[in-house]
Scaffold this active site. Structure first.
Site, PDB file in Angstrom:
ATOM      1  N   HIS A 139      -5.840   4.451   0.090  1.00 54.47           N
ATOM      2  CA  HIS A 139      -5.773   4.067   1.648  1.00 54.47           C
ATOM      3  C   HIS A 139      -5.840   5.185   2.609  1.00 54.47           C
ATOM      4  O   HIS A 139      -5.750   5.030   3.761  1.00 54.47           O
ATOM      5  CB  HIS A 139      -4.499   3.067   1.897  1.00 54.47           C
ATOM      6  CG  HIS A 139      -3.102   3.685   1.664  1.00 54.47           C
ATOM      7  ND1 HIS A 139      -2.408   3.961   0.557  1.00 54.47           N
ATOM      8  CD2 HIS A 139      -2.408   4.312   2.778  1.00 54.47           C
ATOM      9  CE1 HIS A 139      -1.338   4.540   0.859  1.00 54.47           C
ATOM     10  NE2 HIS A 139      -1.257   4.752   2.041  1.00 54.47           N
ATOM     11  N   HIS A 140      -5.636   6.445   1.917  1.00 53.07           N
ATOM     12  CA  HIS A 140      -5.544   7.813   2.816  1.00 53.07           C
ATOM     13  C   HIS A 140      -6.863   8.532   2.644  1.00 53.07           C
ATOM     14  O   HIS A 140      -7.005   9.751   3.067  1.00 53.07           O
ATOM     15  CB  HIS A 140      -4.419   8.650   2.620  1.00 53.07           C
ATOM     16  CG  HIS A 140      -3.322   8.005   3.217  1.00 53.07           C
ATOM     17  ND1 HIS A 140      -3.046   8.132   4.615  1.00 53.07           N
ATOM     18  CD2 HIS A 140      -1.842   7.528   2.824  1.00 53.07           C
ATOM     19  CE1 HIS A 140      -1.725   7.634   4.847  1.00 53.07           C
ATOM     20  NE2 HIS A 140      -1.212   7.199   3.681  1.00 53.07           N
ATOM     21  N   HIS A 149       2.113  10.185  -2.328  1.00 47.82           N
ATOM     22  CA  HIS A 149       2.596   9.148  -2.297  1.00 47.82           C
ATOM     23  C   HIS A 149       1.648   7.790  -2.921  1.00 47.82           C
ATOM     24  O   HIS A 149       1.776   7.022  -3.504  1.00 47.82           O
ATOM     25  CB  HIS A 149       3.323   8.345  -1.190  1.00 47.82           C
ATOM     26  CG  HIS A 149       2.402   8.274   0.012  1.00 47.82           C
ATOM     27  ND1 HIS A 149       1.927   9.121   1.055  1.00 47.82           N
ATOM     28  CD2 HIS A 149       1.815   6.682   0.426  1.00 47.82           C
ATOM     29  CE1 HIS A 149       1.192   8.530   1.990  1.00 47.82           C
ATOM     30  NE2 HIS A 149       1.047   7.290   1.694  1.00 47.82           N
ATOM     31  N   LYS A 199       5.777   5.524  -1.620  1.00 45.49           N
ATOM     32  CA  LYS A 199       6.755   6.364  -0.539  1.00 45.49           C
ATOM     33  C   LYS A 199       8.242   6.499  -1.221  1.00 45.49           C
ATOM     34  O   LYS A 199       9.147   7.294  -0.804  1.00 45.49           O
ATOM     35  CB  LYS A 199       6.715   5.877   0.588  1.00 45.49           C
ATOM     36  CG  LYS A 199       5.544   6.234   1.465  1.00 45.49           C
ATOM     37  CD  LYS A 199       5.725   6.041   3.052  1.00 45.49           C
ATOM     38  CE  LYS A 199       4.498   6.734   3.818  1.00 45.49           C
ATOM     39  NZ  LYS A 199       4.428   6.258   5.118  1.00 45.49           N
ATOM     40  N   HIS A 254       0.762  -1.141  -0.059  1.00 42.05           N
ATOM     41  CA  HIS A 254       0.008  -0.033  -0.202  1.00 42.05           C
ATOM     42  C   HIS A 254       0.985   1.294  -0.046  1.00 42.05           C
ATOM     43  O   HIS A 254       0.482   2.270  -0.530  1.00 42.05           O
ATOM     44  CB  HIS A 254      -0.996   0.186   1.278  1.00 42.05           C
ATOM     45  CG  HIS A 254      -0.343   0.312   2.441  1.00 42.05           C
ATOM     46  ND1 HIS A 254       0.372  -0.666   3.380  1.00 42.05           N
ATOM     47  CD2 HIS A 254      -0.380   1.544   3.284  1.00 42.05           C
ATOM     48  CE1 HIS A 254       0.743   0.052   4.219  1.00 42.05           C
ATOM     49  NE2 HIS A 254       0.412   1.204   4.298  1.00 42.05           N
ATOM     50  N   ASP A 255       1.987   1.206   0.588  1.00 44.55           N
ATOM     51  CA  ASP A 255       2.750   2.402   0.742  1.00 44.55           C
ATOM     52  C   ASP A 255       3.912   2.578  -0.284  1.00 44.55           C
ATOM     53  O   ASP A 255       4.798   3.183  -0.096  1.00 44.55           O
ATOM     54  CB  ASP A 255       3.365   2.531   2.118  1.00 44.55           C
ATOM     55  CG  ASP A 255       2.735   3.588   2.957  1.00 44.55           C
ATOM     56  OD1 ASP A 255       1.902   4.247   2.572  1.00 44.55           O
ATOM     57  OD2 ASP A 255       2.885   3.517   4.231  1.00 44.55           O
ATOM     58  N   ASP A 298      -3.800   0.691   8.983  1.00 44.72           N
ATOM     59  CA  ASP A 298      -2.711   1.401   8.472  1.00 44.72           C
ATOM     60  C   ASP A 298      -2.555   2.418  10.077  1.00 44.72           C
ATOM     61  O   ASP A 298      -1.674   2.657  10.593  1.00 44.72           O
ATOM     62  CB  ASP A 298      -2.874   2.287   7.426  1.00 44.72           C
ATOM     63  CG  ASP A 298      -1.536   2.908   7.152  1.00 44.72           C
ATOM     64  OD1 ASP A 298      -0.619   2.532   7.721  1.00 44.72           O
ATOM     65  OD2 ASP A 298      -1.564   4.076   6.411  1.00 44.72           O
TER      66      ASP A 298
HETATM   67 FE   LIG Z   1       0.467   5.834   3.269  1.00 48.20          FE
END
Ligand SMILES: [Fe+2]
Length: 219
Positions: free
Chosen positions: A121-122, A97, A72, A68-69, A150
């Site tokens: 996801h944010h 990101h 970054k 998911h990240d 998260d």
């Molecule tokens: Fe994130």
């Protein structure tokens, strides 16, 4: 097993190892303790299981959590490593990101959910999230699950509190975020997981007991 089968099984393990390697790339310069993505993946999978998702769906959510990240890697280290106090321009960069991640993963058509998890996801249930400001169930369910997982890991990785105190504070924050940051039903499932975690082991470095239980159930 002939040499083809040996190769076939090797390829399957290789894919799994590559996914974990990519997850580590995402975590390398983050502000959280190591294995953040692995923990988010495990919590997401457990939430999905409690929601009654099939094993295949549970596993796909696990994979989405792992990556998911990944976006970054497109953000400068000094920003991703900062705990707080990001300046406006730094925060605006940080907010890129999810889209970077979705772009990196967009051609993985075998698991289209990977890009979904990265991109949304944010988002927040009340529509105040990013990058698209989606509201409520317009946010894909898997992304709502990963969002809750998260947030749980972010809070339970903070080093200010420990043990029972940490668990209590985190519980309060999740409760408070119901309907604003979080899908209330998914948040309730995580609250239940916290309540079931009587020995406060869920936020240990990597809660391998979750995956051990998962594979036991597969047998
Ligand atoms: Fe994130």
């Amino acid at each position: 097993m002939d040499d083809f089968e040996v190769k076939y099984h090797q390829q399957k393990r290789l894919i799994d190892q590559l996914m974990h390697a990519l997850a580590r790339v995402a975590d390398e310069n983050g502000r959280y303790t190591k294995e953040h993505s692995e923990r988010v993946a495990l919590y997401s999978m457990e939430i999905a299981r409690r929601m009654g998702k099939s094993r295949g769906e549970q596993y796909e959510i696990y994979q989405m959590g792992l990556l998911h990240d990944i976006g970054k890697i497109g953000i400068p280290d000094y920003i991703t490593a900062k705990a707080e106090g990001l300046k406006d321009n730094e925060y605006n960069l940080m907010k890129k990101h999810p889209m970077i991640g979705a772009k990196i993963l967009q051609d993985i058509t075998e698991i289209p959910g990977l890009a979904v998890g990265a991109r949304w996801h944010h988002e927040r249930f009340d529509g105040s999230g990013y990058p698209d400001g989606l509201v409520g169930i317009a946010i894909p369910e898997e992304a709502r699950i990963i969002g809750v997982a998260d947030a749980y890991d972010a809070m339970s990785s903070e080093r200010i509190y420990s043990g029972v105190m940490k668990q209590k504070k985190v519980r309060e924050e999740i409760e408070r975020g119901k309907g604003t940051q979080f899908d209330p039903e998914i948040a309730d499932i995580l609250l239940q997981m916290i309540d079931d975690d009587k020995n406060y082991v869920m936020n240990s470095e990597v809660p391998t007991y979750i995956i051990e239980e998962y594979f036991t159930r597969l047998e």
